[in-house]
Scaffold this motif. Structure first.
Motif, PDB file in Angstrom:
ATOM      1  N   PRO A 283      39.827 -39.591 -24.123  1.00 53.57           N
ATOM      2  CA  PRO A 283      40.146 -38.282 -24.692  1.00 53.57           C
ATOM      3  C   PRO A 283      39.180 -37.952 -25.845  1.00 53.57           C
ATOM      4  O   PRO A 283      38.700 -38.860 -26.525  1.00 53.57           O
ATOM      5  CB  PRO A 283      41.557 -38.476 -25.257  1.00 53.57           C
ATOM      6  CG  PRO A 283      42.093 -39.703 -24.622  1.00 53.57           C
ATOM      7  CD  PRO A 283      40.935 -40.560 -24.245  1.00 53.57           C
TER       8      PRO A 283
ATOM      9  N   PRO B  61      38.838 -35.058 -29.077  1.00 48.14           N
ATOM     10  CA  PRO B  61      39.612 -33.977 -29.717  1.00 48.14           C
ATOM     11  C   PRO B  61      38.906 -32.629 -29.653  1.00 48.14           C
ATOM     12  O   PRO B  61      37.670 -32.577 -29.655  1.00 48.14           O
ATOM     13  CB  PRO B  61      39.724 -34.449 -31.176  1.00 48.14           C
ATOM     14  CG  PRO B  61      38.570 -35.377 -31.363  1.00 48.14           C
ATOM     15  CD  PRO B  61      38.299 -36.022 -30.044  1.00 48.14           C
ATOM     16  N   GLY B  62      39.695 -31.570 -29.595  1.00 46.06           N
ATOM     17  CA  GLY B  62      39.139 -30.211 -29.566  1.00 46.06           C
ATOM     18  C   GLY B  62      38.110 -29.960 -30.665  1.00 46.06           C
ATOM     19  O   GLY B  62      37.023 -29.437 -30.388  1.00 46.06           O
ATOM     20  N   PRO B  63      38.407 -30.341 -31.920  1.00 44.24           N
ATOM     21  CA  PRO B  63      37.437 -30.083 -32.990  1.00 44.24           C
ATOM     22  C   PRO B  63      36.228 -31.028 -32.956  1.00 44.24           C
ATOM     23  O   PRO B  63      35.369 -30.977 -33.831  1.00 44.24           O
ATOM     24  CB  PRO B  63      38.246 -30.322 -34.270  1.00 44.24           C
ATOM     25  CG  PRO B  63      39.662 -30.449 -33.857  1.00 44.24           C
ATOM     26  CD  PRO B  63      39.673 -30.872 -32.438  1.00 44.24           C
TER      27      PRO B  63
ATOM     28  N   ARG C  82      35.207 -36.357 -37.105  1.00 45.86           N
ATOM     29  CA  ARG C  82      34.707 -37.735 -37.190  1.00 45.86           C
ATOM     30  C   ARG C  82      33.571 -37.848 -38.211  1.00 45.86           C
ATOM     31  O   ARG C  82      33.075 -38.940 -38.476  1.00 45.86           O
ATOM     32  CB  ARG C  82      34.253 -38.212 -35.813  1.00 45.86           C
ATOM     33  CG  ARG C  82      35.440 -38.317 -34.859  1.00 45.86           C
ATOM     34  CD  ARG C  82      35.068 -38.778 -33.489  1.00 45.86           C
ATOM     35  NE  ARG C  82      36.251 -38.834 -32.637  1.00 45.86           N
ATOM     36  CZ  ARG C  82      36.213 -39.069 -31.343  1.00 45.86           C
ATOM     37  NH1 ARG C  82      35.041 -39.280 -30.737  1.00 45.86           N
ATOM     38  NH2 ARG C  82      37.336 -39.096 -30.634  1.00 45.86           N
TER      39      ARG C  82
ATOM     40  N   TRP D  40      41.699 -47.002 -24.748  1.00 43.04           N
ATOM     41  CA  TRP D  40      42.179 -45.615 -24.715  1.00 43.04           C
ATOM     42  C   TRP D  40      41.118 -44.681 -25.289  1.00 43.04           C
ATOM     43  O   TRP D  40      40.822 -43.638 -24.725  1.00 43.04           O
ATOM     44  CB  TRP D  40      43.480 -45.529 -25.528  1.00 43.04           C
ATOM     45  CG  TRP D  40      43.935 -44.153 -25.839  1.00 43.04           C
ATOM     46  CD1 TRP D  40      43.677 -43.454 -26.989  1.00 43.04           C
ATOM     47  CD2 TRP D  40      44.728 -43.288 -25.015  1.00 43.04           C
ATOM     48  NE1 TRP D  40      44.264 -42.216 -26.925  1.00 43.04           N
ATOM     49  CE2 TRP D  40      44.921 -42.092 -25.729  1.00 43.04           C
ATOM     50  CE3 TRP D  40      45.303 -43.426 -23.748  1.00 43.04           C
ATOM     51  CZ2 TRP D  40      45.653 -41.025 -25.219  1.00 43.04           C
ATOM     52  CZ3 TRP D  40      46.038 -42.353 -23.240  1.00 43.04           C
ATOM     53  CH2 TRP D  40      46.198 -41.174 -23.968  1.00 43.04           C
ATOM     54  N   GLN D  41      40.563 -45.091 -26.431  1.00 42.16           N
ATOM     55  CA  GLN D  41      39.573 -44.262 -27.095  1.00 42.16           C
ATOM     56  C   GLN D  41      38.713 -45.138 -27.984  1.00 42.16           C
ATOM     57  O   GLN D  41      39.238 -46.019 -28.674  1.00 42.16           O
ATOM     58  CB  GLN D  41      40.303 -43.264 -28.003  1.00 42.16           C
ATOM     59  CG  GLN D  41      39.980 -41.827 -27.727  1.00 42.16           C
ATOM     60  CD  GLN D  41      40.847 -40.889 -28.548  1.00 42.16           C
ATOM     61  OE1 GLN D  41      41.989 -41.227 -28.876  1.00 42.16           O
ATOM     62  NE2 GLN D  41      40.341 -39.732 -28.866  1.00 42.16           N
TER      63      GLN D  41
ATOM     64  N   LYS E 103      48.386 -47.312 -35.248  1.00 41.84           N
ATOM     65  CA  LYS E 103      49.040 -46.013 -35.418  1.00 41.84           C
ATOM     66  C   LYS E 103      50.499 -46.158 -34.991  1.00 41.84           C
ATOM     67  O   LYS E 103      50.736 -46.546 -33.856  1.00 41.84           O
ATOM     68  CB  LYS E 103      48.376 -44.957 -34.555  1.00 41.84           C
ATOM     69  CG  LYS E 103      49.146 -43.623 -34.585  1.00 41.84           C
ATOM     70  CD  LYS E 103      48.567 -42.590 -33.682  1.00 41.84           C
ATOM     71  CE  LYS E 103      49.428 -41.331 -33.739  1.00 41.84           C
ATOM     72  NZ  LYS E 103      48.899 -40.235 -32.951  1.00 41.84           N
TER      73      LYS E 103
ATOM     74  N   THR F 101      46.371 -42.718 -38.181  1.00 47.42           N
ATOM     75  CA  THR F 101      46.238 -41.968 -36.932  1.00 47.42           C
ATOM     76  C   THR F 101      45.020 -42.510 -36.201  1.00 47.42           C
ATOM     77  O   THR F 101      44.279 -43.332 -36.741  1.00 47.42           O
ATOM     78  CB  THR F 101      46.047 -40.458 -37.194  1.00 47.42           C
ATOM     79  OG1 THR F 101      45.007 -40.304 -38.144  1.00 47.42           O
ATOM     80  CG2 THR F 101      47.327 -39.834 -37.701  1.00 47.42           C
ATOM     81  N   ILE F 102      44.821 -42.060 -34.966  1.00 48.52           N
ATOM     82  CA  ILE F 102      43.661 -42.550 -34.217  1.00 48.52           C
ATOM     83  C   ILE F 102      42.387 -41.981 -34.839  1.00 48.52           C
ATOM     84  O   ILE F 102      41.466 -42.708 -35.209  1.00 48.52           O
ATOM     85  CB  ILE F 102      43.778 -42.183 -32.719  1.00 48.52           C
ATOM     86  CG1 ILE F 102      44.994 -42.894 -32.106  1.00 48.52           C
ATOM     87  CG2 ILE F 102      42.491 -42.567 -31.985  1.00 48.52           C
ATOM     88  CD1 ILE F 102      45.283 -42.530 -30.656  1.00 48.52           C
ATOM     89  N   GLU F 103      42.333 -40.667 -34.956  1.00 43.28           N
ATOM     90  CA  GLU F 103      41.183 -40.040 -35.615  1.00 43.28           C
ATOM     91  C   GLU F 103      41.308 -40.263 -37.120  1.00 43.28           C
ATOM     92  O   GLU F 103      42.406 -40.476 -37.628  1.00 43.28           O
ATOM     93  CB  GLU F 103      41.165 -38.529 -35.323  1.00 43.28           C
ATOM     94  CG  GLU F 103      41.157 -38.164 -33.855  1.00 43.28           C
ATOM     95  CD  GLU F 103      39.841 -38.450 -33.156  1.00 43.28           C
ATOM     96  OE1 GLU F 103      38.827 -38.694 -33.847  1.00 43.28           O
ATOM     97  OE2 GLU F 103      39.831 -38.447 -31.914  1.00 43.28           O
TER      98      GLU F 103
HETATM   99  P1  XMP Z   1      45.684 -38.804 -33.829  1.00 43.61           P
HETATM  100  O1  XMP Z   1      44.418 -38.788 -34.629  1.00 43.61           O
HETATM  101  O2  XMP Z   1      46.645 -37.742 -34.243  1.00 43.61           O
HETATM  102  O3  XMP Z   1      45.261 -38.450 -32.348  1.00 43.61           O
HETATM  103  O4  XMP Z   1      46.312 -40.162 -33.781  1.00 43.61           O
HETATM  104  C1  XMP Z   1      46.039 -38.579 -31.202  1.00 43.61           C
HETATM  105  C2  XMP Z   1      45.220 -38.088 -30.023  1.00 43.61           C
HETATM  106  O5  XMP Z   1      44.986 -36.672 -30.148  1.00 43.61           O
HETATM  107  C3  XMP Z   1      43.599 -36.399 -30.255  1.00 43.61           C
HETATM  108  N1  XMP Z   1      43.437 -35.368 -31.292  1.00 43.61           N
HETATM  109  C4  XMP Z   1      43.215 -34.063 -31.032  1.00 43.61           C
HETATM  110  N2  XMP Z   1      43.039 -33.402 -29.875  1.00 43.61           N
HETATM  111  N3  XMP Z   1      42.755 -31.380 -31.049  1.00 43.61           N
HETATM  112  C5  XMP Z   1      42.788 -32.065 -29.888  1.00 43.61           C
HETATM  113  O6  XMP Z   1      42.600 -31.454 -28.836  1.00 43.61           O
HETATM  114  C6  XMP Z   1      42.918 -31.964 -32.261  1.00 43.61           C
HETATM  115  O7  XMP Z   1      42.861 -31.310 -33.306  1.00 43.61           O
HETATM  116  C7  XMP Z   1      43.163 -33.385 -32.241  1.00 43.61           C
HETATM  117  N4  XMP Z   1      43.383 -34.293 -33.224  1.00 43.61           N
HETATM  118  C8  XMP Z   1      43.547 -35.505 -32.602  1.00 43.61           C
HETATM  119  C9  XMP Z   1      42.958 -37.721 -30.644  1.00 43.61           C
HETATM  120  O8  XMP Z   1      41.599 -37.790 -30.235  1.00 43.61           O
HETATM  121  C10 XMP Z   1      43.847 -38.711 -29.943  1.00 43.61           C
HETATM  122  O9  XMP Z   1      43.518 -38.825 -28.576  1.00 43.61           O
END
Ligand code: XMP
Length: 512
Positions: free
Chosen positions: A389, A391-393, A398, A432-433, A504, A508-510
């Motif tokens: 996966p 993220p959208g942003p 990162r 996963w990532q 997490k 968080t992941i990011e």
């Molecule tokens: P976090 O960082 O919240 O991420 O543990 C959980 C999953 O969501 C993705 N992620 C996003 N995906 N827009 C997205 O489309 C976002 O703003 C966003 N923030 C986090 C992240 O990569 C992970 O898979």
């Protein structure tokens, strides 16, 4: 967009409700969840082959406990109550539920009395998983006890004529040894399903449905190169061909070589992409912005603005397709009183409201791995389907702190090395990532005989089922060493590499 044959799951707030729907689908029958108070006339319109009442945290005697309309038991549709669902059946039909019963959590040994329908094939004891407070002390008239455990003498009941069944334990959880067989017996033997649901069936039906809804109109969708939007675009292009307008907005926050790769992938699968390079606008607007949420808002807004501008070029488009998944739709299925709402999220937040589009969301009942199966059936390669996966942003979250072109360049190079080494070690599909993060601090190092003062790169790699919880991935040390060596040697501007070993939650992941 439902298959003709499906099982309706009514949700009374159990943490396992989604699991019930999933298990049924794995058995080859489509399944869908609705709130416990889903109206009877709606149920009649949908004509499910069977209805499952989920568990839930309440006691049937509690004020405001979620109830069910008794008419549900007179529809002639088979019903299976699980845990709270069983208690509700008993309570509504004249049995007695003991609210002072001993609480029971964990394993119990099930002993079957009648093995001709729900427990067909059960000729010995088996382990089941209990999680309940209240228990049944008398079955309703017309019902018989069909299984017991030491703690729950009335552990499963049935009214064979009316096809109403109830079990105290949770057949949907993996700890119940033969749970799948019980659900299979309910779905096939009792509800008479044939098992039509699989990826091919889903694709055929969706194509037909999309054609029916859309006719000769155009459908627009945004693609990112990720699994969901790629499978969505491919499905739509099979359904409506040239009437699909797939827009790929390059926000300048993609990884090394990613734009080219996405375009190449779409060329290969025969979907026309309308490519918009908007990198400059995004980067300009991110100048001087340090706050992660502010960055997200700017990126979201800019995306909508550009999408609107580009969409207008195609004239009057009525439909917008989105790859919304089930977890995006149901924020929480837990019951918190009649006012609790099921929130709808949109991948492209804000678009439908602002542009008056009609939405097409073929995956809104599905989980990510089910979308992958559909993608596989449509002929997508594993390389596309197994992408981590993103993220959208994009890389904006990162590059910690302010995003600049130079920092993005450094991050891209470091990230590429990390992923290359992971792939070489055949670990990519186990993770996963995995990604690199550029920190906004410089530290001292020594390179050659000279002092250096450069950035720190953090490596992040996690294993996870759904992104909701995650554990850091245990790499062999020599891989970490190779990645670290390569990054400090090959990426100008970095002299230190660290590995993030936080789970997490609490992290968080990011990083942003
Ligand atoms: P976090 O960082 O919240 O991420 O543990 C959980 C999953 O969501 C993705 N992620 C996003 N995906 N827009 C997205 O489309 C976002 O703003 C966003 N923030 C986090 C992240 O990569 C992970 O898979």
């Amino acid at each position: 967009m439902r298959p003709t044959e499906f099982i309706l799951v009514l949700d009374f707030g159990s943490q396992y409700t989604q699991l019930i729907a999933r298990r049924i689908r794995e058995l080859g029958v489509f399944s869908e969840i609705q709130r416990f108070d889903f109206p009877i006339d709606e149920i009649l319109k949908l004509k499910p082959k069977g209805i499952i009442l989920s568990g839930g945290p309440s006691s049937v005697y509690e004020d405001g406990a979620p109830q069910v309309d008794e008419k549900l038991f007179e529809l002639g549709i088979p019903v299976l109550g699980i845990c709270y669902g069983l208690q509700l059946i008993a309570y509504k039909l004249g049995g007695i539920v003991d609210k002072f019963a001993k609480r029971e959590y964990g394993k119990a040994v099930l002993r079957v009395i009648k093995d001709d329908d729900l427990f067909y094939g059960f000729n010995s004891q088996s382990v089941v998983w209990m999680s309940h407070g209240d228990a049944l002390i008398k079955e309703p008239d017309g019902f018989e006890v069909i299984a017991w455990t030491d703690n729950s003498p009335i552990c499963a009941i049935r009214n064979k004529d009316k096809k109403i069944y109830g079990v105290q334990f949770h057949p949907e959880v993996a700890h119940t040894e033969r749970g799948d067989e019980i659900l299979r017996n309910f779905v096939y033997k009792i509800c008479g399903c044939k098992g039509e649901w699989n990826a091919e069936f889903f694709i055929e039906r969706e194509i037909e449905e999309i054609r029916k809804i859309v006719g000769d109109e155009k459908v627009i969708c945004a693609v990112s190169g990720g699994v969901d939007s790629t499978v969505l675009a491919l499905l739509l292009s099979r359904a409506i061909g040239e009437n699909l307008i797939a827009i790929f907005i390059d926000n300048g926050l993609m990884r090394e070589g990613e734009t080219e790769e996405v375009l190449k992938n779409f060329r290969e699968i025969g979907v026309n992409i309308y490519y918009v390079n908007a990198s400059e606008v995004f980067l300009e607007r991110l100048k001087g912005i340090f706050d992660p949420e502010e960055k997200r808002r700017i990126i979201g807004r800019t995306f909508i603005e550009i999408f609107e501008r580009e969409a207008e070029k195609f004239g009057d488009v009525k439909f917008l397709a989105q790859g919304t998944l089930y977890p995006d739709v149901i924020e929480s299925t837990s019951y918190k009183g009649p006012s609790s709402k099921i929130k709808t999220h949109h991948n492209v937040g804000g678009l439908p409201e602002r542009m008056n589009f009609k939405l097409i969301e073929p995956f809104r009942e599905l989980f990510k791995d089910e979308v992958r199966k559909i993608g596989r059936s449509l002929g997508l390669s594993n390389e596309i389907l197994n992408r981590h996966p993103f993220p959208g942003p994009g890389l904006a979250v990162r590059v910690v702190g302010e995003v600049t072109k130079d920092k993005l360049e450094i991050l891209r190079k470091a990230d590429k090395i990390f992923i290359e080494e992971i792939k070489k070690a055949n670990l990519y599909d186990k993770i996963w990532q995995a990604f690199a993060v550029l920190l906004p601090i410089k530290t001292v190092g020594v390179m050659g005989d000279e002092r250096s003062y450069e950035y720190v790169v953090a490596l992040r790699a996690v294993s996870s089922q759904d992104g909701m919880t995650a554990d850091w991935f245990r790499f062999p040390y020599d891989l970490l060493e190779r990645v670290s060596n390569r990054i400090v040697n090959e990426v100008k501007g970095v002299n230190r590499v660290i590995y993030d070993i936080t789970t997490k939650p609490p992290a968080t992941i990011e990083w942003e």
